[in-house]
Design a protein around this motif. Structure first.
Motif, PDB file in Angstrom:
ATOM      1  N   LYS B 250     -10.352  37.629  37.795  1.00 10.91           N
ATOM      2  CA  LYS B 250     -10.148  37.203  39.187  1.00 10.91           C
ATOM      3  C   LYS B 250     -11.151  36.165  39.660  1.00 10.91           C
ATOM      4  CE  LYS B 250      -9.367  39.795  42.741  1.00 10.91           C
ATOM      5  NZ  LYS B 250      -9.523  40.992  43.599  1.00 10.91           N
ATOM      6  N   VAL B 353       1.981  46.003  27.072  1.00 13.36           N
ATOM      7  CA  VAL B 353       1.351  44.994  27.923  1.00 13.36           C
ATOM      8  C   VAL B 353       1.651  45.355  29.378  1.00 13.36           C
ATOM      9  CG1 VAL B 353       3.352  43.426  27.678  1.00 13.36           C
ATOM     10  CG2 VAL B 353       1.134  42.503  28.353  1.00 13.36           C
ATOM     11  N   VAL B 354       0.622  45.286  30.207  1.00 15.43           N
ATOM     12  CA  VAL B 354       0.773  45.647  31.621  1.00 15.43           C
ATOM     13  C   VAL B 354       0.173  44.543  32.495  1.00 15.43           C
ATOM     14  CG1 VAL B 354       0.676  48.134  31.107  1.00 15.43           C
ATOM     15  CG2 VAL B 354      -1.430  46.913  31.713  1.00 15.43           C
ATOM     16  N   PRO B 355       0.516  44.530  33.787  1.00 17.31           N
ATOM     17  CA  PRO B 355      -0.143  43.577  34.675  1.00 17.31           C
ATOM     18  C   PRO B 355      -1.666  43.775  34.622  1.00 17.31           C
ATOM     19  CG  PRO B 355       1.731  44.607  35.779  1.00 17.31           C
ATOM     20  CD  PRO B 355       1.535  45.336  34.484  1.00 17.31           C
ATOM     21  N   ILE B 356      -2.402  42.673  34.637  1.00 18.84           N
ATOM     22  CA  ILE B 356      -3.865  42.733  34.493  1.00 18.84           C
ATOM     23  C   ILE B 356      -4.483  43.802  35.404  1.00 18.84           C
ATOM     24  CG2 ILE B 356      -6.018  41.396  34.603  1.00 18.84           C
ATOM     25  CD1 ILE B 356      -4.055  40.251  32.622  1.00 18.84           C
ATOM     26  N   GLY B 357      -4.041  43.828  36.645  1.00 17.53           N
ATOM     27  CA  GLY B 357      -4.615  44.754  37.618  1.00 17.53           C
ATOM     28  C   GLY B 357      -4.395  46.217  37.251  1.00 17.53           C
ATOM     29  N   SER B 358      -3.443  46.485  36.383  1.00 15.00           N
ATOM     30  CA  SER B 358      -3.117  47.873  36.030  1.00 15.00           C
ATOM     31  C   SER B 358      -3.759  48.340  34.729  1.00 15.00           C
ATOM     32  CB  SER B 358      -1.595  48.042  35.898  1.00 15.00           C
ATOM     33  OG  SER B 358      -0.949  47.655  37.088  1.00 15.00           O
ATOM     34  N   HIS B 382      -6.183  43.006  23.370  1.00 15.04           N
ATOM     35  CA  HIS B 382      -6.399  41.783  24.124  1.00 15.04           C
ATOM     36  C   HIS B 382      -6.389  42.110  25.614  1.00 15.04           C
ATOM     37  CE1 HIS B 382      -5.530  40.405  20.151  1.00 15.04           C
ATOM     38  NE2 HIS B 382      -4.285  40.836  20.223  1.00 15.04           N
ATOM     39  N   ASP B 385      -5.272  39.841  28.482  1.00 14.79           N
ATOM     40  CA  ASP B 385      -3.826  39.633  28.667  1.00 14.79           C
ATOM     41  C   ASP B 385      -3.116  40.895  29.154  1.00 14.79           C
ATOM     42  OD1 ASP B 385      -3.840  37.025  27.513  1.00 14.79           O
ATOM     43  OD2 ASP B 385      -3.881  37.936  25.526  1.00 14.79           O
ATOM     44  N   ASN B 387      -2.886  43.470  27.292  1.00 12.08           N
ATOM     45  CA  ASN B 387      -2.181  43.850  26.056  1.00 12.08           C
ATOM     46  C   ASN B 387      -3.081  44.746  25.195  1.00 12.08           C
ATOM     47  OD1 ASN B 387      -1.044  41.907  23.174  1.00 12.08           O
ATOM     48  ND2 ASN B 387      -0.283  43.853  23.923  1.00 12.08           N
TER      49      ASN B 387
END
Lengths: 472, 472
Positions: B250, B353-358, B382, B385, B387
């Motif tokens: 961020k 893979v998930v949203p960065i915030g999660s 990763h 990402d 991931n």
């Protein structure tokens, strides 16, 4: 492909009205005439729809598509109508489905650096609403003051900042699409990587409304670069200017923009805007933007690019650092297309793209064609992407019949050179649409064309979704 | 979908031999056994082909496909066999078509910053051959010492540098594909923008060999960044480490990599490599790389990221500037998957893979599942990402039957959480392949699944092209 459609009867109209409400349906000639054309030449390409719908929700669009599917009625999705290839023209009549009333930002997710918005939001408005967050959508089509997000995605719009930031598609993380059968599909999401199944999202991006209607999108945002500066660099000849572009691209700095404008384009836009630029002895100009988070770095890169231009026949290197001057120059650039249109409404705005190293070869070809066909061809565009907007302008002395005979002949020659000799493509960002579909068929090898038709046939077997666009 | 195929008869073998030559065809059990599995658990997923072909040209592949099409024989394309989802396993027998002998660089075009190579070139070898130009291919899959370019594209491989550089697909400008019917198609080219027809190129990228065989690709190159530096940052708990990742993402700096490694992963890899790291009291580490063209900028960003880690529970911040130390640490990271496999060959390497915030929400879920199913789940990946490669490892005390019963139940729960609760996807870079196809069907809404099937059906109506992968 099927082109036998059901005419819209009063009872079908009633069904549609029951879905969208009477305020979102109209058939009167005066109003629907606005939906009969886009920014392509009206004289050549307009066609009236039978009815225009302005649904206010995905559910309404889904129900409309179910009706269209049931009766086999062609549906032409429409954004702002700022398209440049005839994509929004309802050439088979039927329904024009405008997303103009679906224009809300639905969510700004600062934790994940995304915004989710409806398809009908104006591109500039989206960035206005993001301002307070310090984030922005990096798409920058020249029509950003009018074009819609949905249209950007449907055309995979490029624009003025694609050298650094890439085109619209790079920023679309997720989208909602209504299929020709009225199914609502969510593609992608807030994830930055995804190999779970074929990349349907990318298939819809740039599909020009021929596979479905984009209703919402989730866009990846970037931090607004703190510093930006521009160079305006005049050259004696267009060839001198364009020849510097591959040199800039090779030196390791990635400018935000490298825009090319020849003298005709500059003159027409200045005259249209009542602006002035020092054009004495100038054959063309490059407009180069550098942005970044570090002021010194931006300045350093700018000087390096400026020096390179000076060493390669630039007449001057003007620096435009303050926001007002920058906006003035960019406004000249953004208004070229409109200015040429005002100068001559009968024209053909081209959009070829070639490998960067081959850009200098495009201008001599245009010059030769201009002479051969006795037609002015002002040229400008996103040189840093190899994407040039040569614009064929009807000679005031020649008749409409002559234009209609000459234009396709010239284009055939031009496209054959671009595709066959340079390994380029006939459209970099405006799309094939209606305008280029027969040329596209001509320049596309048969096996590839068959794959495209197979995809269309698979997803829209009744050929009701924006029929007659891209494919013949 | 069709799954009734013709067995390969001696006369079909003769036809194939006439195309590829006898040195490029084999059927002896010992040799073809090598082509019966990839890097997924052999005990669970291997299957023998009837014949293995190693053609040496696109023309040969085209002719082979025409034979396969005529007789309805399944063809499984194969790269290095380093895949992690069973994509190269010939589950219906038939032909395995390996591109291992098509491994040449065909052209380095420095003017256009591209390289064109055959599909069978090893990723590292490609960059080796580019070294003298100062340019590189930015893809960086963890298996880069063995994996092939064609496989990278077929899986749309991500890897260790995707935070900054994105995944393989971003760099594929053009490719040559042989269709299931044996047609040779050239998609894209050396252009950076292209909206001339649907994005077929992107449709083939990540399609896991189910729509055609990638034979050549033209890759966009970048200048090698002059400076790179790494941080190795230990945290007391895995949760502490992962919670810093969204904070780093961020703040506006884009690191090249943010890799996460929990204690189990680190221990297994160190033991496998006979390496050592100071792991006393450590629960997990982040490996963060920053690169760039400006040394001061790299240093400045590195310090800023290091300070942020220090302010958020990092135990230490080690800087690894010299190339040897960096390669040592990266080698530990790259070898985790192999190390876990050596520790327990029965395992399931996941790729959600998930949203960065999660991201911070994934570990508590894994911990809960690990307890519930009494199974070790080392986790790394990763993180920048979103991931993560959680790896289910068979408990040595439980039987194969128990594993085969527990693993899918655990995965179903895990995937339901990732997709349903977090808006994530079940594969970020390894693909659906054979291994995840039934889970993929479960988590994918029906209309989207039908679109995927429609695309497959349209391009491969006889279902001979890597059948049984991605889609059930």
């Amino acid at each position: 492909m099927n082109t036998s459609y059901t005419a819209i009867t009063p009872s079908i109209l009633e069904e549609l009205k029951a879905i969208v409400g009477e305020h979102n349906l109209f058939t009167d000639t005066e109003r629907i005439e606005n939906y009969s054309h886009d920014e392509t030449s009206k004289e050549q390409f307009s066609h009236m729809p039978e009815v225009v719908l302005t649904p206010i929700s995905t559910e309404q669009i889904s129900e409309v598509m179910k009706v269209a599917d049931r009766y086999t009625i062609p549906v032409t999705p429409r954004g702002a109508g700022s398209g440049l290839s005839g994509g929004a023209i309802p050439i088979h009549g039927g329904i024009v489905l405008s997303v103009e009333k679906m224009n809300k930002v639905l969510e700004i997710d600062e934790a994940n650096l995304t915004v989710t918005a409806e398809a009908g939001i104006v591109t500039n408005e989206l960035n206005e609403q993001l301002k307070r967050t310090g984030l922005f959508f990096a798409g920058y089509p020249m029509s950003l003051e009018t074009c819609f997000l949905g249209g950007n995605i449907a055309e995979n719009a490029g624009g003025g900042k694609a050298v650094k930031y890439g085109v619209t598609g790079r920023y679309v993380l997720g989208m909602e699409v209504v299929t020709p059968q009225g199914e609502v599909v969510q593609l992608g999401g807030k994830v930055t990587k995804d190999v779970s199944g074929y990349d349907l999202k990318q298939l819809y991006i740039g599909s020009e409304g021929t596979l479905g209607i984009i209703t919402k999108a989730t866009i990846r945002l970037l931090g607004v670069p703190k510093y930006a500066s521009n160079l305006l660099v005049p050259f004696r000849t267009a060839q001198d200017a364009i020849s510097v572009v591959p040199l800039i691209m090779k030196q390791g700095i990635i400018p935000t923009s490298i825009e090319f404008m020849d003298k005709s384009s500059l003159e027409m836009s200045c005259s249209y805007l009542n602006e002035s630029l020092p054009l004495e002895g100038v054959g063309a100009m490059l407009l180069i933007e550098i942005d970044g988070t570090d002021e010194q770095q931006v300045e350093h890169d700018l000087i390096q690019v400026g020096d390179l231009c000076s060493g390669h026949k630039a007449m001057e290197v003007y620096i435009a650092e303050d926001a007002t001057t920058r906006e003035r120059i960019w406004s000249i650039r953004r208004n070229i297309a409109e200015a040429i249109k005002v100068y001559s409404p009968i024209q053909s705005l081209e959009d070829v793209v070639v490998p960067i190293g081959s850009i200098p070869l495009v201008l001599p070809c245009l010059e030769q064609l201009s002479g051969k066909y006795n037609m002015r061809i002002p040229c400008y565009g996103h040189a840093g992407d190899g994407n040039l907007h040569a614009t064929l302008v009807k000679n005031p002395e020649s008749s409409m019949e002559e234009w209609l005979e000459m234009e396709p002949r010239l284009l055939s020659e031009f496209y054959a050179f671009i595709v066959g000799e340079l390994g380029g493509k006939i459209s970099g960002e405006h799309g094939i649409g209606l305008k280029r579909r027969s040329f596209f068929k001509d320049v596309t090898p048969r096996p590839e064309y068959q794959l495209l038709c197979a995809v269309k046939q698979a997803l829209d077997p009744k050929n009701i979704m924006n029929p007659g666009k891209i494919l013949l």
